[in-house]
Design an enzyme around this catalytic site. Sequence first.
Site, mmCIF file in Angstrom:
data_model
loop_
_atom_site.group_PDB
_atom_site.id
_atom_site.type_symbol
_atom_site.label_atom_id
_atom_site.label_comp_id
_atom_site.label_asym_id
_atom_site.label_seq_id
_atom_site.Cartn_x
_atom_site.Cartn_y
_atom_site.Cartn_z
ATOM 1 N N GLY A 385 22.311 4.232 48.787
ATOM 2 C CA GLY A 385 20.960 4.787 48.778
ATOM 3 C C GLY A 385 20.992 6.257 48.415
ATOM 4 O O GLY A 385 20.225 7.060 48.946
ATOM 5 N N SER A 388 17.955 9.167 46.244
ATOM 6 C CA SER A 388 16.800 9.926 46.740
ATOM 7 C C SER A 388 16.995 10.262 48.212
ATOM 8 O O SER A 388 17.919 9.761 48.861
ATOM 9 C CB SER A 388 15.502 9.120 46.556
ATOM 10 O OG SER A 388 15.521 7.951 47.367
ATOM 11 N N GLY A 389 16.091 11.127 48.726
ATOM 12 C CA GLY A 389 16.051 11.414 50.152
ATOM 13 C C GLY A 389 17.334 11.968 50.725
ATOM 14 O O GLY A 389 18.008 12.812 50.131
ATOM 15 N N ILE A 390 17.691 11.469 51.934
ATOM 16 C CA ILE A 390 18.878 11.951 52.637
ATOM 17 C C ILE A 390 20.133 11.716 51.809
ATOM 18 O O ILE A 390 21.015 12.575 51.727
ATOM 19 C CB ILE A 390 19.022 11.234 54.007
ATOM 20 C CG1 ILE A 390 17.815 11.529 54.890
ATOM 21 C CG2 ILE A 390 20.307 11.659 54.696
ATOM 22 C CD1 ILE A 390 17.785 10.713 56.165
ATOM 23 N N GLY A 391 20.208 10.554 51.180
ATOM 24 C CA GLY A 391 21.388 10.216 50.391
ATOM 25 C C GLY A 391 21.624 11.172 49.250
ATOM 26 O O GLY A 391 22.751 11.641 49.029
ATOM 27 N N SER A 516 19.097 5.815 63.852
ATOM 28 C CA SER A 516 17.801 6.446 64.103
ATOM 29 C C SER A 516 17.687 6.906 65.546
ATOM 30 O O SER A 516 18.255 6.302 66.462
ATOM 31 C CB SER A 516 16.679 5.459 63.801
ATOM 32 O OG SER A 516 15.446 5.923 64.289
ATOM 33 N N TYR A 529 12.725 -2.099 62.636
ATOM 34 C CA TYR A 529 13.657 -1.056 62.199
ATOM 35 C C TYR A 529 14.668 -0.722 63.295
ATOM 36 O O TYR A 529 15.883 -0.687 63.059
ATOM 37 C CB TYR A 529 12.848 0.182 61.811
ATOM 38 C CG TYR A 529 13.676 1.357 61.371
ATOM 39 C CD1 TYR A 529 14.417 1.313 60.201
ATOM 40 C CD2 TYR A 529 13.702 2.531 62.125
ATOM 41 C CE1 TYR A 529 15.168 2.408 59.789
ATOM 42 C CE2 TYR A 529 14.447 3.632 61.717
ATOM 43 C CZ TYR A 529 15.183 3.563 60.555
ATOM 44 O OH TYR A 529 15.927 4.639 60.143
#
Length: 661
Positions: A385, A388-391, A516, A529
Amino acid sequence: MQYFVTGATGFIGKRLVKKLLERKGAVVHFLLRKESEAKVAALREYWGVSAARAVPVFGDLKAKKLGVSADEIRRLKGQIDHFHHLAAVYDLGADEESQIAVNIEGTRNTVEFAKAIDAGHFHHVSSIAAAGLYEGVFREDMFEEAENTDHPYFMTKHESEKIVRKECKVPWTVYRPAMVVGDSTTGEMDKVDGPYYFFKLIQRTRQLLPPWMPMVGLEGGRVNIVPVDFVVNCLDHVSHKAGIAKKCFHLVDSEGYRVGDVLDIFSKAAHAPKMNLFVNAALLGFIPRSVTKTLMSIAPVRRVKAAVMKDLGLPEDMLTFVNYPTRFDRRDLDAVLKGSGIVCPNLHDYAWRLWDYWERHLDPDLFIDRTLRGSVAGKVVLITGGSSGIGLASAHKFAEAGAVTIICGRDQDKLDEAQKEAKARGYSFVCYPADIADMADCDRFVQLLIENHGGVDFLINNAGRSIRRAIENSYDRFHDFERTMQLNYFGCLRITMGLLPGMVAKRRGHIVNISSIGVLTNAPRFSAYVASKAALDAWTRCASSEYADQGVSFTTINMPLVRTPMIAPTNIYKNVPTLSPEEAGDMVAQACIYKPVRVATRLGISGQVLHALFPRIMQIVMNTSFRMFPDSSAAKGDKSAKPQLSAEAVAMQQMMRGIHF
């Protein structure tokens, strides 16, 4: 006045030579190995004298007559007024063989050399360790009475002193310093020893707890601590006095301190929590030695003890000396020091200097490369992943640090865009399209990684899916739970288990699983989730135990809320404090540097603790927040309506500003 000194490059010896050279016309001959000749210039500069006053004599402590040449012996014969022998192993953790070679045989060789050059007086710097673990007060005129000298350090100190007493043919004097710490005026010290071993524990306590937090300390026997400047002043003063032949002097603090007092003094110096309650270690004495020995024969018990001691930076034998039983009388020293003005400083007055010097110069963490580059440069890092984002934020950090950075994702366009961004910054990614939710594609991808890169060194399981929807709105959406579990749990496992054999074969590898904060706080509306991440957490705990001895480690990051495309559909998050992807990437980087078992925020840990201690109360609190913040319109199936927050919800958001979920 002419002197000969062994151990002149050591912590005490270097300072003693400087003190001796302050005497008018003094010349110091000092033993030095030939391979250390390059140190001479720096030593003379430190001592502030010319070559004529600081003369190296090349030899070896382990050789007969110190390995000094016959010509040198003839030159020195009858010239040396005082011979100071300080060279020794001052280390509880040193192996027995090296201690015997230096402390015992080295002393014998030194005594022979002192006789060969017809030295005027032989001054042997021993240690209070020569008394062993004597029960009671050990006087300066006692020697044979020493007890429990089985430990190599105690045994070699006792035996070396015996050599001086029995074999030395020139007038001799013995000095037994206590546990020597840094200079009382500067704090300067050259190694971690004695009470310094506990500094890392004190430092970690300070980092974790506020200074007002009351602490439980360990109480034990009395330990004797003296600063190096006191020892040097005593050696210089006493060794020049008449009538000291065949005497012993205890260079100790007249009072001494209990172990608990020492820990408390240094805790105050470090601004760490004060120890208000002490548990006496002597209470453990009721456990029969046979029971302790049996426990230590069990491999897991030994491994746990070794791991704890290593983590705290304590030598294996340190706990043996917590209940130190010996006190030392110094009436002969007091008689010689009378009127000299030489006194042992109070530890309370200079402990802060010792702490400050240790933290600035000796803290082991100062010598460890804690940079991301030092951890991952040249290594293969896979971030699922990662487009985008954290990755993606994490990928940039790893690539900048010199890692072979591999990212994967389902969208080729996003991968291409990420690669374009990386090249604009001066580096590149290795990009592979892969669907982590597809087990067959996971297998294909793993095989590709093995063929092209020989596996990976770091695996960041970042790819994930989040669904925010109340269970009451999910009765007819069971597929939400299936697809979330498929990616967040089964997909991560498929990749991890495919790459694990290669890590085990190389006996190195680190796996970071992005979990999380919801797993710790049991966040309502995130049942699909949180359940998938909780499953991954549980698997990781099992796996970390199985692979602990195979060089493969795991970190779980209970990530707080991050501003990524994943949370964009939920409008109410626009008013809630979140981390940036770059801040989240820093957490991932730190996980790869320090390799902790878990990374979590204080809010997350607090939630976990409260759920464990007060489950009913936490249910009420979480239910209140559940009712306060409704499902989004999309979750309810109505994409046109805008969510309305109650006054209570708005107030809650304001209260939580600055607190990252």
